[in-house]
Design a protein around this motif. Structure first.
Motif, PDB file in Angstrom:
ATOM      1  N   VAL A  87       0.855  -1.182   0.000  1.00  0.00           N
ATOM      2  CA  VAL A  87       0.000   0.000   0.000  1.00  0.00           C
ATOM      3  C   VAL A  87       0.887   1.226   0.000  1.00  0.00           C
ATOM      4  CG1 VAL A  87      -1.993  -1.036   1.134  1.00  0.00           C
ATOM      5  CG2 VAL A  87      -0.193  -0.058   2.511  1.00  0.00           C
ATOM      6  N   ARG A  98       1.667   5.335   0.814  1.00  0.00           N
ATOM      7  CA  ARG A  98       1.560   6.173   2.002  1.00  0.00           C
ATOM      8  C   ARG A  98       0.229   6.910   1.963  1.00  0.00           C
ATOM      9  NH1 ARG A  98       4.987  11.405   3.073  1.00  0.00           N
ATOM     10  NH2 ARG A  98       4.395  11.752   5.219  1.00  0.00           N
ATOM     11  N   PRO A  99      -0.520   6.928   3.075  1.00  0.00           N
ATOM     12  CA  PRO A  99      -1.813   7.606   3.039  1.00  0.00           C
ATOM     13  C   PRO A  99      -1.653   9.100   2.813  1.00  0.00           C
ATOM     14  CG  PRO A  99      -1.303   6.888   5.265  1.00  0.00           C
ATOM     15  CD  PRO A  99      -0.246   6.337   4.370  1.00  0.00           C
ATOM     16  N   MET A 100      -2.629   9.654   2.106  1.00  0.00           N
ATOM     17  CA  MET A 100      -2.595  11.084   1.823  1.00  0.00           C
ATOM     18  C   MET A 100      -2.944  11.864   3.076  1.00  0.00           C
ATOM     19  SD  MET A 100      -4.303  11.331  -1.858  1.00  0.00           S
ATOM     20  CE  MET A 100      -3.988  10.123  -3.105  1.00  0.00           C
ATOM     21  N   HIS A 114      -7.602   6.143   0.380  1.00  0.00           N
ATOM     22  CA  HIS A 114      -6.690   5.844   1.484  1.00  0.00           C
ATOM     23  C   HIS A 114      -6.139   7.169   2.014  1.00  0.00           C
ATOM     24  CE1 HIS A 114      -4.140   3.247   3.783  1.00  0.00           C
ATOM     25  NE2 HIS A 114      -3.048   3.829   3.334  1.00  0.00           N
ATOM     26  N   ARG A 115      -6.910   7.803   2.891  1.00  0.00           N
ATOM     27  CA  ARG A 115      -6.555   9.127   3.395  1.00  0.00           C
ATOM     28  C   ARG A 115      -6.569   9.151   4.912  1.00  0.00           C
ATOM     29  NH1 ARG A 115      -6.693  13.008  -0.443  1.00  0.00           N
ATOM     30  NH2 ARG A 115      -7.775  12.518  -2.347  1.00  0.00           N
ATOM     31  N   ARG A 116      -5.844  10.088   5.448  1.00  0.00           N
ATOM     32  CA  ARG A 116      -5.927  10.369   6.877  1.00  0.00           C
ATOM     33  C   ARG A 116      -7.029  11.397   7.093  1.00  0.00           C
ATOM     34  NH1 ARG A 116       0.277  11.853   7.678  1.00  0.00           N
ATOM     35  NH2 ARG A 116       1.133   9.954   6.816  1.00  0.00           N
ATOM     36  N   LYS A 150     -10.268  11.086   8.088  1.00  0.00           N
ATOM     37  CA  LYS A 150     -11.651  10.830   7.686  1.00  0.00           C
ATOM     38  C   LYS A 150     -12.658  11.365   8.701  1.00  0.00           C
ATOM     39  CE  LYS A 150     -10.778   7.118   4.512  1.00  0.00           C
ATOM     40  NZ  LYS A 150     -11.053   5.767   4.089  1.00  0.00           N
TER      41      LYS A 150
END
Length: 144
Positions: free
Chosen positions: A59, A61-63, A114-116, A118
């Protein structure tokens, strides 16, 4: 002092010289061979890393929090602007619509993928929906 051979691991009974059985009292079953990686050029050096069978999926790196924070700021702005004590009699009810719609779009974008952040994006959705409801109420009250 005598040199005796070490005990055999597959023998669980007493040894010929009367010594106790060794630490391996049962035969060790053979392990299944590990299948080769379907794409050897993507295999990693660490056996537990991404790209190996049984490892975690690769995966990115989360945005970041950018969309969620922008949605919260626009939602707050859309909630406060129509309530300011300025002489905006003709268009006060329409002031909340552009930032509320823009913030709602950004908040929905902040909830997808895939984000920080939420939960922050959900707060942005709630604020923008509240601002839209306020704008609709003010437009309906002006029309009546």
């Amino acid at each position: 002092m005598t040199c005796e051979p070490p005990p055999r691991p597959d023998v669980s009974g007493p040894q010929p010289d009367g010594a106790a059985p060794g630490p391996y009292s049962a035969p060790i079953p053979p392990q299944a061979p590990v299948p080769p990686h379907p794409h050897p050029q993507q295999a990693r050096a660490h056996p537990d890393g991404p790209g190996w069978p049984g490892g975690p999926p690769p995966v990115g790196r989360p945005m970041g929090y950018g969309l969620a924070v922008a949605a919260v700021v626009l939602g707050l702005l859309a909630c406060v602007l129509p309530l300011l004590p300025a002489n905006l009699d003709l268009w006060r009810q329409y002031v909340a619509l552009p930032p509320a719609v823009g913030g709602l779009i950004l908040a929905i974008g902040g909830c997808t993928g895939h984000r920080r952040g939420k939960p922050t994006a959900v707060v942005g959705i709630v604020l923008c929906a509240l601002a839209l409801a306020l704008a609709v109420f003010m437009i309906a009250a002006r029309a009546a």
